[in-house]
Design a protein around this motif. Sequence first.
Motif, PDB file in Angstrom:
ATOM      1  N   SER A  57       2.430   4.157 -14.292  1.00 35.29           N
ATOM      2  CA  SER A  57       1.270   5.081 -13.838  1.00 35.29           C
ATOM      3  C   SER A  57       1.612   6.417 -13.350  1.00 35.29           C
ATOM      4  O   SER A  57       1.233   7.436 -13.573  1.00 35.29           O
ATOM      5  N   ARG A  58       2.756   6.371 -12.582  1.00 36.67           N
ATOM      6  CA  ARG A  58       3.305   7.465 -12.051  1.00 36.67           C
ATOM      7  C   ARG A  58       3.693   8.483 -13.275  1.00 36.67           C
ATOM      8  O   ARG A  58       3.583   9.779 -13.144  1.00 36.67           O
TER       9      ARG A  58
ATOM     10  N   ALA B 283       5.564   7.276  -2.912  1.00 35.93           N
ATOM     11  CA  ALA B 283       6.426   6.682  -4.014  1.00 35.93           C
ATOM     12  C   ALA B 283       7.783   6.977  -3.745  1.00 35.93           C
ATOM     13  O   ALA B 283       8.698   6.466  -4.617  1.00 35.93           O
TER      14      ALA B 283
ATOM     15  N   GLN C 193      -0.906  13.304  -6.937  1.00 36.51           N
ATOM     16  CA  GLN C 193      -1.190  11.785  -6.959  1.00 36.51           C
ATOM     17  C   GLN C 193      -0.095  10.936  -7.672  1.00 36.51           C
ATOM     18  O   GLN C 193      -0.188   9.719  -7.446  1.00 36.51           O
ATOM     19  N   ALA C 194       0.751  11.662  -8.415  1.00 33.37           N
ATOM     20  CA  ALA C 194       2.295  10.936  -8.762  1.00 33.37           C
ATOM     21  C   ALA C 194       2.821  10.524  -7.444  1.00 33.37           C
ATOM     22  O   ALA C 194       3.511   9.420  -7.591  1.00 33.37           O
TER      23      ALA C 194
ATOM     24  N   ASP D 124       0.765  -1.115  -0.126  1.00 26.13           N
ATOM     25  CA  ASP D 124      -0.029   0.012   0.017  1.00 26.13           C
ATOM     26  C   ASP D 124       0.871   1.352  -0.077  1.00 26.13           C
ATOM     27  O   ASP D 124       0.463   2.370  -0.033  1.00 26.13           O
TER      28      ASP D 124
ATOM     29  N   ASP E 246       3.185   2.328  -8.808  1.00 23.32           N
ATOM     30  CA  ASP E 246       3.379   1.912 -10.201  1.00 23.32           C
ATOM     31  C   ASP E 246       4.088   2.941 -10.882  1.00 23.32           C
ATOM     32  O   ASP E 246       3.671   3.906 -11.383  1.00 23.32           O
ATOM     33  N   GLU E 247       5.285   2.489 -11.549  1.00 20.61           N
ATOM     34  CA  GLU E 247       6.205   3.435 -12.233  1.00 20.61           C
ATOM     35  C   GLU E 247       5.445   3.955 -13.582  1.00 20.61           C
ATOM     36  O   GLU E 247       5.433   5.013 -13.928  1.00 20.61           O
TER      37      GLU E 247
ATOM     38  N   LEU F  36       1.212  10.289 -14.915  1.00 20.53           N
ATOM     39  CA  LEU F  36       0.456  11.486 -14.333  1.00 20.53           C
ATOM     40  C   LEU F  36       1.679  12.554 -14.407  1.00 20.53           C
ATOM     41  O   LEU F  36       1.010  13.677 -14.716  1.00 20.53           O
TER      42      LEU F  36
ATOM     43  N   THR G 146       1.429   7.284  -5.918  1.00 21.71           N
ATOM     44  CA  THR G 146       1.360   6.007  -7.154  1.00 21.71           C
ATOM     45  C   THR G 146       2.646   5.327  -7.329  1.00 21.71           C
ATOM     46  O   THR G 146       3.596   6.002  -7.518  1.00 21.71           O
TER      47      THR G 146
END
Length: 570
Positions: A516-517, A172, A507-508, A101, A513-514, A520, A511
Amino acid sequence: MRRLAVAAAVLLLSACSTDHGSSQTGAAGITTASRSQLRDGGTLRWALDTVPATLNVYQPEATADSALLAQALLPGLFRLDEHAHPSPDADFLAGADAAPDGKAVTYRLNPKAVWSDGTPITAADFTAQWHALAGTDPAFHGEHPPGYAVIGAVAQGDDPHQVKVTFKQPYAGWRSLFSPLYPAAVTATPAAFNQALTTPGKSAGPFTVATYDAEHGRVGLARNPRWWGETAKAAAIDFLATAPAARLDALEGGKLDIAALTTTVDRAVPTGAAGNAAPPDAAALAQASAQALKRAEALPGLALHRAPAAALTQLTLNAARGPLTDTTVRRALAHAVDRGQAAAAALGPLGLPATALGSHLLLAGQEGYQDNSSSAGTEAPAALLDRAGWKTEGQTRHKDGKELALSLLVPDGSVTARRTADSIAANLAAVGVAVHLQPVPFDAFVKDHLATGDYDLALFSWPGAADPAAEERARYAKPQPGPDGLPLVGRNYARAGTEEIDHLFDQATATLDEKSRLALLQQADARIWQLAHSVPLYQRPDLVAVRTTVSNAGAFGFTTPRFQDIGFRA
């Protein structure tokens, strides 16, 4: 290492080869050799601007030299490669595990890792640094790097070699934390943290401080006898304060082995100009720069490495002043700037490829980089200015009886900045915008102009970031009202921002997940282009002279230097 005081970082304008004058097209320019090819021993002589006032990179007085020294002396949990990709440094980390998480990380320390007095590196060092940098106690006077305020707890894990960090929310960017890591004695109390650090007391790198002599301009490092990793190839490193103007003589005279020459070339003074009442003109400065570069290329026994630095040169538009409060006008100016032409003007004379940048957040060669400039639209600059009510009258545009005339702030004495500014001024003149160059000394550039908003356009550089989501958010964050109702701009000197951009950064940051980041971040960059906050131009040039008998040093780019591998060839 990447968190320097703004005043030190903001004016950065100023395949490997050992051939003299060779052009490096990659992200780094380094002469590499295996450890087996290097001899044991010898003293490397490395140029500094000055002996730094502090080795604590989180203090306002810290400089790039503070960070360079810290890399040789202190733990860095993750190393960056030339693409800014982080990987655990096995000398300090046996591994690191993030919870699914994103709310906790367990660092597994190398059991051999100890401070130079033999005491182990433990959770206590992490805890003290967290408290000092979180920003919750105003008694700690220093920088507040991203991420520390998000930490909720730091504790020992299952054994003394584990450190568990729990976050208040998913984070992250955890890999950028605790690098460099200081011993708890340096960070545990405001009194300890706030004093100038001229020796870390305890170090934990391949080298330790032997001499710290500001009066004579020397920081001497010696091998750390408690170092558990591969023994440093060089027996010692003498960091010598050498003014940029004196470096070519020092190199030619055999007094230096490694010296950055970007400023030496960029700010070369014409012969006979020193002491004259009238400053030299642009042509004389350009000629002096060319002569300094030619001399640097021809230094006997030395290789001149060239590479793009991990720094972005950009044109910033002050959205809180005059005509630039209109987004349409800013977009027109951003469209009118020929980024390729600016890159060619700045980098071509230095022997570097004229690579224009198309992202505010990532550098060319950095993982995830892409050109998002098309997000700004395709409407012609002239049409945008017409729509904003600025009509052509003679050579320039006017509205309500006022001429569209803007000042362009440039670092005084920088040939590279002047070439870039001249290119930009010509681009804007072609669409009817009068631009007046305003050279400003380094000491006044930030505090008297960028911070106060006393400028229209400004040309300067920001350091690149391995974690743009966390580290670059402040540059684009929407200014918020302060206690007096006036906006607090922080590091967003353009004074333009939106809640949507802030949300995309947040958000980035959360996040894991590379892919997905990065998506963003691309969205955020597209919105910054549409806002016409600034115009990314090119990566700052980096010129470094290295003696041909020395390997594993040069123009590092994003790459983290491995000091134990820098030495003399056998």
